[in-house]
Write a protein that holds these residues in place. Structure first.
Motif, PDB file in Angstrom:
ATOM      1  N   ARG A 169       0.843  -1.205   0.000  1.00  0.00           N
ATOM      2  CA  ARG A 169       0.000   0.000   0.000  1.00  0.00           C
ATOM      3  C   ARG A 169       0.871   1.245   0.000  1.00  0.00           C
ATOM      4  N   HIS A 170       1.887   1.245   0.860  1.00  0.00           N
ATOM      5  CA  HIS A 170       2.803   2.394   0.911  1.00  0.00           C
ATOM      6  C   HIS A 170       3.527   2.558  -0.422  1.00  0.00           C
ATOM      7  N   VAL A 194       1.278   4.227  -3.022  1.00  0.00           N
ATOM      8  CA  VAL A 194       1.123   5.669  -2.834  1.00  0.00           C
ATOM      9  C   VAL A 194       2.381   6.412  -3.277  1.00  0.00           C
ATOM     10  N   THR A 248       2.674   9.041  -6.347  1.00  0.00           N
ATOM     11  CA  THR A 248       3.178  10.391  -6.072  1.00  0.00           C
ATOM     12  C   THR A 248       4.319  10.735  -7.024  1.00  0.00           C
ATOM     13  N   ILE A 287      -5.018   9.865  -5.428  1.00  0.00           N
ATOM     14  CA  ILE A 287      -4.248   8.962  -4.557  1.00  0.00           C
ATOM     15  C   ILE A 287      -5.014   8.706  -3.272  1.00  0.00           C
ATOM     16  N   GLN A 288      -5.600   9.754  -2.715  1.00  0.00           N
ATOM     17  CA  GLN A 288      -6.380   9.634  -1.478  1.00  0.00           C
ATOM     18  C   GLN A 288      -7.513   8.633  -1.659  1.00  0.00           C
ATOM     19  N   ALA A 293      -6.118   5.083  -1.953  1.00  0.00           N
ATOM     20  CA  ALA A 293      -5.633   4.582  -0.667  1.00  0.00           C
ATOM     21  C   ALA A 293      -6.769   4.353   0.327  1.00  0.00           C
ATOM     22  N   HIS A 306      -8.321   6.752   2.051  1.00  0.00           N
ATOM     23  CA  HIS A 306      -8.324   7.726   3.141  1.00  0.00           C
ATOM     24  C   HIS A 306      -9.560   8.606   3.030  1.00  0.00           C
ATOM     25  N   SER A 347      -7.759  14.038   1.759  1.00  0.00           N
ATOM     26  CA  SER A 347      -6.419  14.139   1.183  1.00  0.00           C
ATOM     27  C   SER A 347      -5.422  14.662   2.215  1.00  0.00           C
ATOM     28  N   THR A 378      -3.783  11.669   3.670  1.00  0.00           N
ATOM     29  CA  THR A 378      -2.807  11.146   2.715  1.00  0.00           C
ATOM     30  C   THR A 378      -1.548  11.988   2.741  1.00  0.00           C
ATOM     31  N   SER A 379      -1.723  13.294   2.741  1.00  0.00           N
ATOM     32  CA  SER A 379      -0.585  14.213   2.757  1.00  0.00           C
ATOM     33  C   SER A 379       0.216  14.087   4.059  1.00  0.00           C
ATOM     34  N   TYR A 383       1.964  10.497   4.014  1.00  0.00           N
ATOM     35  CA  TYR A 383       2.943  10.292   2.942  1.00  0.00           C
ATOM     36  C   TYR A 383       3.598  11.603   2.521  1.00  0.00           C
TER      37      TYR A 383
END
Length: 115
Positions: free
Chosen positions: A70-71, A74, A78, A87-88, A91, A93, A96, A99-100, A103
């Motif tokens: 998963r990491h 992302v 990115t 991306i959010q 993933a 989440h 965002s 997510t920010s 990551y």
């Protein structure tokens, strides 16, 4: 139920019947229609993904947890410049900002591209 949803269920039922007929005697699910099954008609429990990953990892000599993938996803997204909102959502989440925050460290590739 919304019309689109019922259409999806009809499509699923057709696919389920195809799978069941194709497997013949190997089908183990009877007439039960699990959306997530192991390929033989019996339920696919969430823990099964981890169990399968551990078997795959050990077979191939990897030292990576399933969650590490998963990491990696992302970070790769990115580095490719994919929109943070996309991306959010990928993933899972709820915002965002999460997510920010999680990551937010910048990879070398992103720093080089910025320069």
């Amino acid at each position: 139920m919304p019309r689109w949803y019922m259409g999806e269920l009809k499509d699923y039922y057709r696919e389920w019947r195809k799978e069941k007929l194709a497997l013949g005697d190997q089908w183990q699910g009877g007439d039960r229609q699990f959306i997530f099954h192991c390929g033989l008609g019996i339920p696919y429990y969430p823990a099964r993904a981890t169990i399968n990953w551990i078997k795959f990892r050990d077979t191939h000599g990897l030292n990576i947890r399933l969650h590490d993938l998963r990491h990696t996803m992302v970070i790769l997204l990115t580095e490719e410049g994919v929109n943070l909102k996309a991306i959010q959502q990928r993933a899972g989440h709820c915002s965002s900002k999460i997510t920010s925050d999680v990551y937010g460290h910048i990879t070398k590739k992103v720093l080089e591209a910025t320069a």
